[in-house]
Design an enzyme around this catalytic site. Structure first.
Site, PDB file in Angstrom:
ATOM      1  N   GLU A   1       0.776  -1.241   0.000  1.00  0.00           N
ATOM      2  CA  GLU A   1       0.000   0.000   0.000  1.00  0.00           C
ATOM      3  C   GLU A   1       0.812   1.298   0.000  1.00  0.00           C
ATOM      4  O   GLU A   1       0.785   2.054   0.989  1.00  0.00           O
ATOM      5  CB  GLU A   1      -0.944   0.020   1.208  1.00  0.00           C
ATOM      6  CG  GLU A   1      -2.037  -0.999   1.138  1.00  0.00           C
ATOM      7  CD  GLU A   1      -3.196  -0.693   2.083  1.00  0.00           C
ATOM      8  OE1 GLU A   1      -3.066   0.192   2.938  1.00  0.00           O
ATOM      9  OE2 GLU A   1      -4.233  -1.343   1.941  1.00  0.00           O
TER      10      GLU A   1
ATOM     11  N   GLU B   1      -5.806  -8.030   0.758  1.00  0.00           N
ATOM     12  CA  GLU B   1      -6.545  -7.573   1.949  1.00  0.00           C
ATOM     13  C   GLU B   1      -7.974  -7.225   1.562  1.00  0.00           C
ATOM     14  O   GLU B   1      -8.200  -6.567   0.543  1.00  0.00           O
ATOM     15  CB  GLU B   1      -5.924  -6.291   2.556  1.00  0.00           C
ATOM     16  CG  GLU B   1      -4.615  -6.488   3.242  1.00  0.00           C
ATOM     17  CD  GLU B   1      -4.042  -5.188   3.831  1.00  0.00           C
ATOM     18  OE1 GLU B   1      -4.816  -4.268   4.172  1.00  0.00           O
ATOM     19  OE2 GLU B   1      -2.805  -5.115   3.931  1.00  0.00           O
TER      20      GLU B   1
HETATM   21  C1  FCB Z   1      -4.668  -1.301   5.351  1.00  0.00           C
HETATM   22  C2  FCB Z   1      -3.285  -1.674   5.877  1.00  0.00           C
HETATM   23  C3  FCB Z   1      -3.336  -2.640   7.025  1.00  0.00           C
HETATM   24  C4  FCB Z   1      -4.440  -2.291   7.981  1.00  0.00           C
HETATM   25  C5  FCB Z   1      -5.745  -2.188   7.259  1.00  0.00           C
HETATM   26  C6  FCB Z   1      -6.944  -1.909   8.149  1.00  0.00           C
HETATM   27  O1  FCB Z   1      -4.629  -0.048   4.754  1.00  0.00           O
HETATM   28  O2  FCB Z   1      -2.524  -2.269   4.855  1.00  0.00           O
HETATM   29  O3  FCB Z   1      -2.075  -2.657   7.642  1.00  0.00           O
HETATM   30  O4  FCB Z   1      -4.122  -1.128   8.654  1.00  0.00           O
HETATM   31  O5  FCB Z   1      -5.668  -1.164   6.309  1.00  0.00           O
END
Ligand code: FCB
Length: 487
Positions: free
Chosen positions: A184, A385
């Site tokens: 990210e 994620e």
């Molecule tokens: C993302 C991050 C992770 C966590 C989630 C909720 O942006 O990669 O580390 O903080 O959000």
């Protein structure tokens, strides 16, 4: 527009989040990141990262909030119990990150073999439970000395990271065949800007995740260096002939406007899409940065350090999969009375159901997956994620946590993903953020995202309703929204 009970009843009939129609060898996993879970910040010769500085020294997440214990995941006795829970859940994949400051404590110097041994043991233990490791090299924990030297704003970061990646490949590629290089970029840069503001005693009303004004230059420059660092690591991987595939985990934000949006609103939304989404996808899959964003930077005389050949190098590195982190779309409008072109602001329309990370919109998850399919040549995708947290939801009562909203979120997003797969999107894996409640960066421990509840005083784990339902989805049961009822 969905919200509350309406969402439950409308989608209950349609949403059957079974595992039936995902490709063979689909990765059903969960994710975490070193700093958010490990604790043991002084163990085995670990060096300091910028997060040790922000939280332990500067208390930017509040008094007493520290990563020194977190959820104690560095401790083998503890993590073996967690792996057992993963196994009971049915996970066949686990995404975790290695801390750069454990492997190379000062960022660039000698390699710390004790840390190498720790992670090798962890990987062995995961694999013994039938769980495939998906290893992230870098999840925001920049060595403190490198951060002080400018971090990703410094073009030398490309070489710093390449060397670190070479050390990881040399020590782990016999055990691991899929690596996420960097997590990210856009959210990391925004979080750093927030942290630096807090250090100065200033508070931003909104996180600068949509970079504008003074943050645009820093952000675009850092994004370019991060992409180049990933390309450099991929070049090293190829040159040494390691077997396996590499990707980066990019947070994509479908950019929406509200009804009756003006031309200015739409123009700003298009540029936000260019900066947060197309900047990365165009470089990786087309070998060029988006012309509209480059023009914006040129019109403003920004020094973003994009040199001839940069985007081609990123494209030619040929990353093997695209890691997608998806939480929510952004709703954008042009700031009232702003004279400058590109003066965006995020809004939260009242009729949207809101999680910590924004509006709950599984339809936008599908739209994103199908955009990647249509506009970027349908590359292999791993969802690195996806998940949610909701204000006040995670209450441990009589030994149970009925996280109904998280459960609905997961069921509905997995359903949306399956629909896109059925329509040809090349999705090969899915990871819930997160396996456990953990340290949510500048928000400290109050924003819970886990499927496993953690009592931070005792380190006791309690799988929540969402864990039970995710386990059933993995096992191929027919699950719909009604299964998320609390009892
Ligand atoms: C993302 C991050 C992770 C966590 C989630 C909720 O942006 O990669 O580390 O903080 O959000």
């Amino acid at each position: 527009m969905k919200n509350g009970m309406l969402a439950l009843s409308m989608t209950a009939v349609m949403n059957m989040a079974t595992a039936a129609d995902v490709p063979d060898n689909f990765l059903w996993g969960a994710a975490s990141a070193a700093y958010q879970v490990e604790g043991a910040t002084n163990k085995d010769g670990k060096g300091r990262s910028v997060w040790d500085y922000y939280l332990d020294e500067k208390h930017l997440a509040g008094p007493g909030i520290s990563g020194s214990v977190a959820i104690n995941f560095y401790d083998r006795d503890q993590y073996l119990k967690d792996i057992q829970l993963f196994k009971e859940l049915g996970l066949n994949s686990y995404r975790f990150s290695i801390a750069w400051t454990r492997i190379i404590p000062d960022g660039q110097g000698p390699v710390n073999l004790r840390a190498v041994a720790h992670y090798r043991q962890f990987i062995t233990d995961l694999k013994a439970a039938g769980i495939k490791p998906l290893v992230t090299l870098y999840h925001w924990d920049m060595p403190e000395s490198l951060s002080a030297a400018g971090g990703w704003e410094n073009r030398e970061s490309v070489e710093w990271f390449q060397r670190y990646a070479e050390v990881i490949f040399a020590n782990f590629s016999d055990q691991v065949d899929q690596f996420v290089l960097i997590n990210e970029p856009t959210v990391e840069v925004a979080t750093k800007i927030m942290a630096e503001k807090r250090l100065k005693g200033e508070e931003l009303t909104l996180p600068p995740i949509v970079p504008a004004g003074p943050y645009l230059e820093t952000s675009l420059k850092s994004y370019n260096h991060i992409l180049l660092a990933s390309a450099a690591a991929a070049e090293s991987f190829k040159a040494k002939g390691y077997k396996g595939r590499l990707g980066i985990a990019l947070p994509f934000f479908p950019v929406l406007t509200t009804e009756n949006a003006s031309d200015k609103d739409k123009a700003d939304a298009r540029l936000v899409d260019g900066i947060l989404n197309r900047w990365f996808l165009d470089a990786m899959y087309k070998g060029s940065y988006p012309a509209d964003v480059l023009k914006l930077a040129a019109d403003r005389h920004l020094n973003i350090d994009v040199q001839p050949g940069d985007a081609e190098r990123i494209h030619d590195a040929g990353l093997g999969f695209l890691g997608i982190n998806y939480y929510a779309p952004f709703f954008i409008r042009h700031q009232k009375n702003a004279s400058e072109v590109y003066s965006p602001e995020i809004i939260f329309p009242k009729n949207e159901k809101l999680a910590f990370n924004g509006a709950v919109r599984p339809d936008q998850f599908s739209a994103l997956l199908e955009r990647v399919r249509d506009e970027y040549g349908n590359p292999p995708v791993i969802i690195t994620e996806n998940g949610a947290g909701f204000e006040g939801e995670d209450q441990l009562t009589n030994g149970k946590v009925n996280d109904v909203n998280r459960c609905l979120y997961l069921v509905d997003h997995i359903h949306a993903m399956r629909e896109s797969i059925a329509r040809g999107a090349n999705v090969q894996g899915y990871h819930v953020w997160s396996s456990h409640d953990n340290l949510e960066w500048l928000s400290g421990y109050k924003s819970r995202f886990g499927m496993i509840y953690v009592d931070y005083d005792t380190q006791k784990r309690t799988p929540k309703l969402s864990a039970e339902i995710y386990g059933k989805i993995i096992r191929g049961e027919n699950i719909s929204d009604v299964d998320c009822k609390s009892d």
